[in-house]
Design a protein around this motif. Structure first.
Motif, PDB file in Angstrom:
ATOM      1  N   ALA A 118       3.734  63.322  53.785  1.00 51.84           N
ATOM      2  CA  ALA A 118       3.969  62.720  55.101  1.00 51.84           C
ATOM      3  C   ALA A 118       2.721  62.035  55.647  1.00 51.84           C
ATOM      4  CB  ALA A 118       4.435  63.790  56.083  1.00 51.84           C
ATOM      5  N   MET A 119       1.638  62.043  54.876  1.00 42.91           N
ATOM      6  CA  MET A 119       0.372  61.492  55.342  1.00 42.91           C
ATOM      7  C   MET A 119       0.072  60.156  54.681  1.00 42.91           C
ATOM      8  SD  MET A 119      -1.888  65.006  55.220  1.00 42.91           S
ATOM      9  CE  MET A 119      -1.072  66.602  55.504  1.00 42.91           C
ATOM     10  N   THR A 120      -0.781  59.384  55.321  1.00 42.32           N
ATOM     11  CA  THR A 120      -1.275  58.132  54.754  1.00 42.32           C
ATOM     12  C   THR A 120      -2.579  58.438  54.035  1.00 42.32           C
ATOM     13  OG1 THR A 120      -0.274  56.861  56.564  1.00 42.32           O
ATOM     14  CG2 THR A 120      -1.996  55.780  55.265  1.00 42.32           C
ATOM     15  N   ILE A 121      -2.584  58.266  52.715  1.00 35.80           N
ATOM     16  CA  ILE A 121      -3.739  58.621  51.889  1.00 35.80           C
ATOM     17  C   ILE A 121      -4.272  57.360  51.220  1.00 35.80           C
ATOM     18  CG2 ILE A 121      -4.549  60.011  49.957  1.00 35.80           C
ATOM     19  CD1 ILE A 121      -2.299  61.995  50.534  1.00 35.80           C
ATOM     20  N   ASN A 122      -5.541  57.074  51.437  1.00 36.24           N
ATOM     21  CA  ASN A 122      -6.141  55.873  50.866  1.00 36.24           C
ATOM     22  C   ASN A 122      -6.087  55.911  49.337  1.00 36.24           C
ATOM     23  OD1 ASN A 122      -7.727  53.407  50.928  1.00 36.24           O
ATOM     24  ND2 ASN A 122      -9.464  54.659  50.250  1.00 36.24           N
ATOM     25  N   GLU A 153      -9.967  59.028  52.585  1.00 34.83           N
ATOM     26  CA  GLU A 153      -9.418  59.061  53.947  1.00 34.83           C
ATOM     27  C   GLU A 153      -7.949  59.477  53.898  1.00 34.83           C
ATOM     28  OE1 GLU A 153      -9.035  56.285  57.985  1.00 34.83           O
ATOM     29  OE2 GLU A 153      -9.949  55.475  56.157  1.00 34.83           O
ATOM     30  N   VAL A 154      -7.618  60.469  54.730  1.00 39.36           N
ATOM     31  CA  VAL A 154      -6.249  60.975  54.852  1.00 39.36           C
ATOM     32  C   VAL A 154      -5.902  61.031  56.337  1.00 39.36           C
ATOM     33  CG1 VAL A 154      -4.684  62.902  54.406  1.00 39.36           C
ATOM     34  CG2 VAL A 154      -6.494  62.360  52.751  1.00 39.36           C
ATOM     35  N   ASP A 155      -4.789  60.397  56.713  1.00 41.89           N
ATOM     36  CA  ASP A 155      -4.366  60.367  58.122  1.00 41.89           C
ATOM     37  C   ASP A 155      -2.912  60.805  58.229  1.00 41.89           C
ATOM     38  OD1 ASP A 155      -6.703  58.752  59.532  1.00 41.89           O
ATOM     39  OD2 ASP A 155      -6.224  57.686  57.689  1.00 41.89           O
ATOM     40  N   VAL A 275      -1.029  70.187  56.243  1.00 44.82           N
ATOM     41  CA  VAL A 275      -1.655  70.525  57.528  1.00 44.82           C
ATOM     42  C   VAL A 275      -0.774  71.556  58.210  1.00 44.82           C
ATOM     43  CG1 VAL A 275      -2.026  69.643  59.876  1.00 44.82           C
ATOM     44  CG2 VAL A 275      -2.958  68.406  57.911  1.00 44.82           C
ATOM     45  N   PHE A 276      -1.406  72.594  58.748  1.00 45.33           N
ATOM     46  CA  PHE A 276      -0.684  73.627  59.480  1.00 45.33           C
ATOM     47  C   PHE A 276      -1.005  73.530  60.962  1.00 45.33           C
ATOM     48  CE2 PHE A 276      -0.113  75.475  55.340  1.00 45.33           C
ATOM     49  CZ  PHE A 276       1.047  76.220  55.441  1.00 45.33           C
ATOM     50  N   ILE A 277       0.037  73.679  61.781  1.00 47.60           N
ATOM     51  CA  ILE A 277      -0.126  73.802  63.234  1.00 47.60           C
ATOM     52  C   ILE A 277       0.561  75.095  63.634  1.00 47.60           C
ATOM     53  CG2 ILE A 277       0.354  72.794  65.493  1.00 47.60           C
ATOM     54  CD1 ILE A 277       0.404  70.044  64.175  1.00 47.60           C
ATOM     55  N   VAL A 278      -0.226  76.097  64.029  1.00 49.27           N
ATOM     56  CA  VAL A 278       0.315  77.414  64.363  1.00 49.27           C
ATOM     57  C   VAL A 278      -0.313  77.903  65.657  1.00 49.27           C
ATOM     58  CG1 VAL A 278       0.705  77.985  61.937  1.00 49.27           C
ATOM     59  CG2 VAL A 278      -1.438  78.658  63.032  1.00 49.27           C
ATOM     60  N   PRO A 279       0.371  78.785  66.390  1.00 44.21           N
ATOM     61  CA  PRO A 279      -0.224  79.360  67.596  1.00 44.21           C
ATOM     62  C   PRO A 279      -1.553  80.037  67.277  1.00 44.21           C
ATOM     63  CG  PRO A 279       2.113  79.823  67.535  1.00 44.21           C
ATOM     64  CD  PRO A 279       1.763  79.225  66.208  1.00 44.21           C
ATOM     65  N   ASN A 280      -2.521  79.859  68.145  1.00 40.87           N
ATOM     66  CA  ASN A 280      -3.868  80.342  67.883  1.00 40.87           C
ATOM     67  C   ASN A 280      -3.930  81.853  67.683  1.00 40.87           C
ATOM     68  OD1 ASN A 280      -6.830  80.011  67.829  1.00 40.87           O
ATOM     69  ND2 ASN A 280      -6.740  81.178  69.729  1.00 40.87           N
TER      70      ASN A 280
END
Length: 292
Positions: A118-122, A153-155, A275-280
């Motif tokens: 799902a990322m833009t990778i150079n 670069e990865v975005d 990439v993970f997004i989780v409660p702190n």
């Protein structure tokens, strides 16, 4: 709450089966879902309270309907709140299956993972630089492997109705290429180079103006004589920072990136998973081994 016995051995006092189901349900509001399921085996009153919609609705996030929108209506139309919690605690794919969201089974909090796909990778389309590797070590069953490149670069970005909470964003990376040989996991570091010269810069920003960044050398220069470089051969979560969702906006957009664009040297031998997004607080509890 155990039953008392008279001198002749007959039971004369109240037992667990005499506790009203409504009282049991009030207690369950203060317990975790696994604790509730374990206590449901005690008797009929506990089993009934453990199936109560009022108990399980309290365990669901306020905007759980947004998660249900990712599921075909026929799969949840007639479900109880308990079954809805069970459904949402399993990974729910979206964005062509390259992103997943789920509820943590202990806290009921929302977690998310975003695949490298799902990322833009150079340079990702040039086989001289990158390859996609199938693996069971990724929840998405494939990772991006960098052989060699100068401009790294990865975005990526995600827009989602995160419930109010404090979230941590991290990248999951692996130095070296891994595979299985005769049933054993082996790592190859033939292409691993350049990560000890200059640090990689990680950063993210949110739609309401929050930002965080950090820099880290992925390949440490100090070598442990016994174990070698501990960052090689294992998955490492690189924490970028935290952001706060107040719940005042319907959705939150998060943009994230990692870069090493010093073209004076090449780098390679890196696997990019997600990439993970989780409660702190959930991340901290897992780090301390409280939650598995």
């Amino acid at each position: 709450m155990g039953a008392s016995l008279s001198s002749n051995g007959s039971s004369i006092g109240p037992g667990l089966g005499d506790i009203p189901e409504s009282c049991v349900a009030c207690v369950f509001l203060h317990l975790t879902p696994p604790e509730i399921c374990n206590l449901a085996r005690l008797n009929r009153a506990f089993r009934g309270a453990a199936s109560s919609d009022s108990v399980w609705e309290a365990k669901l996030p306020r905007n759980y309907q947004d998660l249900l929108d990712l599921v075909p209506p026929e799969r949840h139309r007639s479900l109880s709140k308990k079954d809805i919690f069970a459904l949402l605690s399993r990974p729910l794919p979206f964005d062509h299956g390259h992103k997943e969201v789920w509820l943590d089974r202990v806290t009921g909090k929302v977690c998310m993972s975003i695949s490298a796909k799902a990322m833009t990778i150079n340079g990702i389309d040039d086989r001289r630089y990158w390859n996609w590797i199938p693996t069971e070590e990724s929840r998405f069953h494939t990772v991006a492997f960098l052989q060699q490149i100068w401009w790294f670069e990865v975005d990526g970005e995600v827009t989602f109705p995160f419930p109010a909470d404090i979230y941590t964003l991290s990248f999951r990376l692996h130095l070296g290429r891994f595979s299985k040989r005769l049933g054993r996991r082996v790592c190859n570091y033939e292409h691993t180079h350049g990560w000890d010269i200059k640090p990689v810069k990680f950063e993210f920003s949110t739609s309401d103006g929050q930002q965080a960044s950090c820099e880290c050398c992925l390949d440490e220069s100090e070598i442990n004589d016994t174990y070698g470089n501990h960052k090689r051969g294992c998955w490492v979560d690189y924490k970028v920072g935290e952001f706060i969702v107040s719940g005042s906006e319907p959705t939150t957009q998060v943009r994230f990136s990692m870069k090493q664009i010093d073209c004076t040297h090449s780098k390679g031998g890196l696997c990019v998973d997600s990439v993970f997004i989780v409660p702190n607080d959930l991340r901290e509890r897992k780090r301390r081994g409280i939650l598995k």
